[in-house]
Design a protein around this motif. Structure first.
Motif, PDB file in Angstrom:
ATOM      1  N   HIS A 127     -27.503  33.736   4.780  1.00  0.00           N
ATOM      2  CA  HIS A 127     -28.401  32.512   4.721  1.00  0.00           C
ATOM      3  C   HIS A 127     -29.061  32.347   6.071  1.00  0.00           C
ATOM      4  O   HIS A 127     -29.744  31.379   6.344  1.00  0.00           O
ATOM      5  N   LYS A 178     -33.314  38.451  -5.877  1.00  0.00           N
ATOM      6  CA  LYS A 178     -34.383  37.900  -6.050  1.00  0.00           C
ATOM      7  C   LYS A 178     -34.292  36.434  -6.665  1.00  0.00           C
ATOM      8  O   LYS A 178     -34.964  35.515  -6.032  1.00  0.00           O
ATOM      9  N   ASN A 217     -33.451  34.076  -3.754  1.00  0.00           N
ATOM     10  CA  ASN A 217     -34.141  33.751  -2.940  1.00  0.00           C
ATOM     11  C   ASN A 217     -35.125  32.772  -3.687  1.00  0.00           C
ATOM     12  O   ASN A 217     -35.906  31.650  -2.943  1.00  0.00           O
ATOM     13  N   GLU A 218     -35.305  32.720  -5.073  1.00  0.00           N
ATOM     14  CA  GLU A 218     -36.156  31.977  -5.700  1.00  0.00           C
ATOM     15  C   GLU A 218     -35.801  30.611  -6.259  1.00  0.00           C
ATOM     16  O   GLU A 218     -36.319  29.506  -6.277  1.00  0.00           O
ATOM     17  N   ASN A 270     -31.398  28.769  -2.501  1.00  0.00           N
ATOM     18  CA  ASN A 270     -31.933  29.076  -1.463  1.00  0.00           C
ATOM     19  C   ASN A 270     -31.764  28.040  -0.122  1.00  0.00           C
ATOM     20  O   ASN A 270     -32.620  27.041  -0.053  1.00  0.00           O
ATOM     21  N   GLN A 322     -31.206  29.178   3.193  1.00  0.00           N
ATOM     22  CA  GLN A 322     -31.161  30.157   4.272  1.00  0.00           C
ATOM     23  C   GLN A 322     -32.326  29.609   5.190  1.00  0.00           C
ATOM     24  O   GLN A 322     -32.805  30.490   5.984  1.00  0.00           O
ATOM     25  N   PRO A 356     -35.558  35.078   4.145  1.00  0.00           N
ATOM     26  CA  PRO A 356     -35.543  35.722   2.978  1.00  0.00           C
ATOM     27  C   PRO A 356     -33.996  36.389   2.911  1.00  0.00           C
ATOM     28  O   PRO A 356     -33.624  36.940   4.003  1.00  0.00           O
ATOM     29  N   ILE A 357     -33.166  36.365   1.911  1.00  0.00           N
ATOM     30  CA  ILE A 357     -31.859  37.363   1.589  1.00  0.00           C
ATOM     31  C   ILE A 357     -32.436  38.407   1.334  1.00  0.00           C
ATOM     32  O   ILE A 357     -33.394  38.837   0.619  1.00  0.00           O
ATOM     33  N   ARG A 358     -32.012  39.385   2.166  1.00  0.00           N
ATOM     34  CA  ARG A 358     -32.351  40.773   2.109  1.00  0.00           C
ATOM     35  C   ARG A 358     -31.026  41.914   1.883  1.00  0.00           C
ATOM     36  O   ARG A 358     -30.270  41.554   2.896  1.00  0.00           O
TER      37      ARG A 358
END
Length: 197
Positions: free
Chosen positions: A130, A154, A157-158, A163, A165, A169-171
């Motif tokens: 995050h 995904k 992130n949405e 969300n 973070q 973006p969480i990758r």
């Protein structure tokens, strides 16, 4: 320089047309695949570089041909144990700078530093995700499991409740050698991230 790769599966006939070719790799034989990986690796890696191998280097560690091949691969090799890695041969173990299961590191390019979590298996929650920490993993190849895992990332992130973070973006990125952006050779973090922008 740091490089990353996983799921090489050296000497695995089922990764070529000699067997089931699970990944639909473009190799007719194991020898062709091994030679291609060796040439691409050594054209790019210097002995001062570090290559983080995120598991499943090969199917077995007692094969003299495997020992000879891995000994030819340039760079300091750090192996993350995968489910197919046979590490019972001490001679094979000695070909790696280190053998581990998990590590958190920092890598930098273009004046920016990135925190990374490295392991063979994809996990849905990892330290610092995050706050921009990136998970690099392998294991799932280019399968329905990989698609499902990326769907979960995904959704993280949405979903506004998940969300948290702070705009980052969480990758989580699969660095299996068969992924289109990997091309059966170790890649820098810059190369990997550029392929995902």
């Amino acid at each position: 320089m740091n490089y990353y790769i996983g799921d090489l599966h050296l000497f695995n006939r089922n990764q070529t047309d000699e067997g089931r070719n699970y990944d639909r790799r473009p190799f007719a034989t194991v020898e062709e695949m091994n030679q291609y990986i060796l040439e691409r690796w050594n054209a790019k890696i210097n002995n001062g570089d570090t290559v983080y191998i995120l598991g499943d280097m090969a199917m077995r560690g007692k094969n003299s041909a495997l020992l000879a091949l891995v000994a030819q691969l340039k760079g300091k090799k750090i192996l993350f144990r995968g489910n197919h890695d046979d590490l019972s041969d001490y001679r094979y173990q000695r070909l790696f700078e280190e053998i581990t299961d998990y590590r958190e590191i920092a890598d930098s390019f273009d004046g920016k530093t990135y925190k990374l979590c490295l392991m063979h298996y994809p996990i849905l929650m990892w330290n610092g995700q995050h706050r921009g920490s990136i998970l690099l993993y392998a294991h799932t190849h280019n399968t329905v499991e990989e698609a499902f895992f990326q769907k979960c990332v995904k959704e993280l992130n949405e979903n506004k409740k998940l969300n948290v973070q702070q705009g980052k973006p969480i990758r989580a990125i699969n660095v299996g050698c068969m992924m289109p952006y990997m091309g059966y050779e170790p890649r820098t973090l810059k190369e990997i991230l550029s392929a995902h922008e």
